[in-house]
Scaffold this motif. Structure first.
Motif, PDB file in Angstrom:
ATOM      1  N   GLU A 147       0.826  -1.210   0.000  1.00  0.00           N
ATOM      2  CA  GLU A 147       0.000   0.000   0.000  1.00  0.00           C
ATOM      3  C   GLU A 147       0.858   1.258   0.000  1.00  0.00           C
ATOM      4  O   GLU A 147       0.455   2.300  -0.515  1.00  0.00           O
ATOM      5  CB  GLU A 147      -0.929   0.005   1.222  1.00  0.00           C
TER       6      GLU A 147
ATOM      7  N   LEU B 229       1.440   2.708  -3.407  1.00  0.00           N
ATOM      8  CA  LEU B 229       0.322   3.481  -3.934  1.00  0.00           C
ATOM      9  C   LEU B 229       0.222   4.831  -3.246  1.00  0.00           C
ATOM     10  O   LEU B 229       0.003   5.856  -3.893  1.00  0.00           O
ATOM     11  CB  LEU B 229      -0.975   2.694  -3.765  1.00  0.00           C
ATOM     12  N   GLN B 230       0.384   4.819  -1.924  1.00  0.00           N
ATOM     13  CA  GLN B 230       0.267   6.063  -1.170  1.00  0.00           C
ATOM     14  C   GLN B 230       1.332   7.074  -1.577  1.00  0.00           C
ATOM     15  O   GLN B 230       1.068   8.269  -1.668  1.00  0.00           O
ATOM     16  CB  GLN B 230       0.346   5.766   0.333  1.00  0.00           C
TER      17      GLN B 230
ATOM     18  N   LYS C 217       2.753   7.108  -4.467  1.00  0.00           N
ATOM     19  CA  LYS C 217       2.656   7.254  -5.927  1.00  0.00           C
ATOM     20  C   LYS C 217       3.934   6.808  -6.625  1.00  0.00           C
ATOM     21  O   LYS C 217       4.362   7.384  -7.623  1.00  0.00           O
ATOM     22  CB  LYS C 217       2.312   8.697  -6.301  1.00  0.00           C
TER      23      LYS C 217
ATOM     24  N   ASP D   4       1.794   3.319 -10.585  1.00  0.00           N
ATOM     25  CA  ASP D   4       0.442   3.663 -11.002  1.00  0.00           C
ATOM     26  C   ASP D   4      -0.486   2.513 -10.603  1.00  0.00           C
ATOM     27  O   ASP D   4      -0.129   1.337 -10.776  1.00  0.00           O
ATOM     28  CB  ASP D   4       0.400   3.869 -12.526  1.00  0.00           C
ATOM     29  N   PRO D   5      -1.683   2.804 -10.070  1.00  0.00           N
ATOM     30  CA  PRO D   5      -2.611   1.725  -9.715  1.00  0.00           C
ATOM     31  C   PRO D   5      -2.914   0.781 -10.880  1.00  0.00           C
ATOM     32  O   PRO D   5      -3.230  -0.398 -10.661  1.00  0.00           O
ATOM     33  CB  PRO D   5      -3.861   2.476  -9.271  1.00  0.00           C
TER      34      PRO D   5
ATOM     35  N   ALA E  41      -1.172  -2.452 -10.908  1.00  0.00           N
ATOM     36  CA  ALA E  41      -1.465  -3.400  -9.833  1.00  0.00           C
ATOM     37  C   ALA E  41      -2.851  -4.031  -9.957  1.00  0.00           C
ATOM     38  O   ALA E  41      -3.029  -5.199  -9.600  1.00  0.00           O
ATOM     39  CB  ALA E  41      -1.345  -2.702  -8.477  1.00  0.00           C
TER      40      ALA E  41
END
Length: 381
Positions: free
Chosen positions: A353, A356-357, A359, A362-363, A366
């Motif tokens: 996580e 993602l937090q 950056k 890129d989501p 995933a």
């Protein structure tokens, strides 16, 4: 990571001047967009939908218009059914707000049969007349060419793109009806892989690598219409459809689907009106900017209703391309190797996580759900 879909209108019209009415309503820098003045006060019911001989796209989308040029709101809880000319009827299931799907458990689109729509929205009844499902006429065959396209920027620099140009040959029967109407739509479907993350640093938290399936339906600017009253030829050869910039969406399987529809005169005239409107790039169920009346009637003669329910014969021609057909090297932003691994190791151990937090990734690298236009795996993959 982005998955751009850059299309450029091609010379479809040039090969059919005087023969075809072509549904390209805008070509950048080449034609003027005619927008219907939208003074909509809001509240009108909008119904778009279709039934066909295909297993797909048997659906109805119901919404309510907002004030001028604002997005409509989905109407939930409507009772929607399709009735055929023998009295068989099937109720549609609401699988998303305002989106109703025909399960084809009782009836399905068959050539020569006629169908109508009925919707009960908060006690008000909306219906269409019966329409016959007509068989398709043309046999289509697609081909492609790889090329290079050059453009000049505003600063005078030359920009070069590798492109795919798509062409189609259409063969019509010799014994054509006195009048017929046809429509062609284009969509592309391709797969992309999410990233594989180093298991020694993310042994439990990283999601497994998955294959995502993207379906991109082109908008009204890529819908082509044919008025059969204007043509007596049995072949329409070498029509250039689109020019597509090559990007990493061609890295795996990449399909172009040409969807031919046999439509009624009323349907044809409706889409001729659509040509004069600005439409968002997407499927035929994207909402028209501006009020457009179709074939849906209310039990209240004074009520204004927008949209169209079509009964159409469909045939789909597919063209498959793979990376072996493309002489271009793709750098995949979701392949974490070499120097791309180091940023992944800057977060605490097994804290996916954190990527993602912060950056760092890129989501879309995933989760398939983060990829635009992601959907289920098509049956032909």
């Amino acid at each position: 990571m982005k998955f751009p879909i850059p299309y450029r209108p091609a010379s479809f019209v040039k090969s059919l001047i005087g023969l075809l009415l072509v549904g390209i309503f805008i070509a950048v820098g080449c034609s003027e967009v005619i927008e219907l003045e939208d003074n909509t006060v809001g509240g009108q019911v909008i119904i778009y939908g279709r039934i066909s001989n295909s297993t797909q796209a048997n659906e109805v989308v119901i919404s309510r218009a907002g004030e001028a040029s604002t997005a409509p709101l989905p109407i939930e809880g409507a009772i929607v059914k399709i009735v055929d000319d023998t009295g068989l009827e099937e109720f549609l299931v609401e699988d998303a707000p305002g989106h109703y799907t025909l399960g084809r458990n009782v009836l399905s689109g068959q050539f020569g049969r006629s169908y109508r729509l009925e919707a009960d929205i908060e006690g008000s009844i909306y219906t269409t007349d019966f329409q016959e499902l007509l068989p398709v006429l043309s046999q289509d065959e697609m081909r492609y060419e790889i090329g290079v396209e050059r453009d000049i920027t505003s600063s005078g620099a030359t920009v070069t793109d590798d492109v795919v140009r798509l062409f189609v040959d259409s063969d019509l029967p010799d014994d054509l009806p006195d009048q017929f109407f046809m429509r062609w739509e284009i969509e592309e479907v391709y797969s992309v892989l999410t990233g594989f993350f180093p298991t020694f640093w993310f042994p439990r938290s990283a999601p497994p690598q998955k294959q995502c399936y993207v379906t991109h339906k082109l908008g009204a600017d890529e819908i082509f219409l044919l008025d059969g009253r204007d043509i007596r030829r049995s072949d329409l050869k070498n029509r250039e459809l689109i020019t597509r910039v090559i990007d990493r969406s061609f890295q795996n399987k990449h399909y172009f689907n040409l969807i031919q529809s046999r439509v009624s005169e009323e349907n044809f005239e409706y889409w001729e009106k659509v040509r004069t409107l600005t439409i968002t790039n997407g499927s035929i169920f994207d909402q028209v900017v501006g009020p457009l009346k179709g074939n849906v009637k209310s039990d209240d003669p004074g009520e204004e209703v927008f949209g169209f329910f079509e009964v159409i014969g469909i045939d789909t021609t597919r063209l498959l391309m793979t990376n072996n057909d493309i002489p271009v090297f793709f750098r995949d932003p979701c392949v974490f190797q070499g120097d791309l691994v180091l940023p992944l190791l800057t977060v605490p151990f097994d804290c996916f996580e954190c990527l993602l937090q912060r950056k760092i990734i890129d989501p879309q690298c995933a989760f398939c759900e983060a990829v635009p236009n992601n959907g289920p795996r098509p049956s032909y993959f």
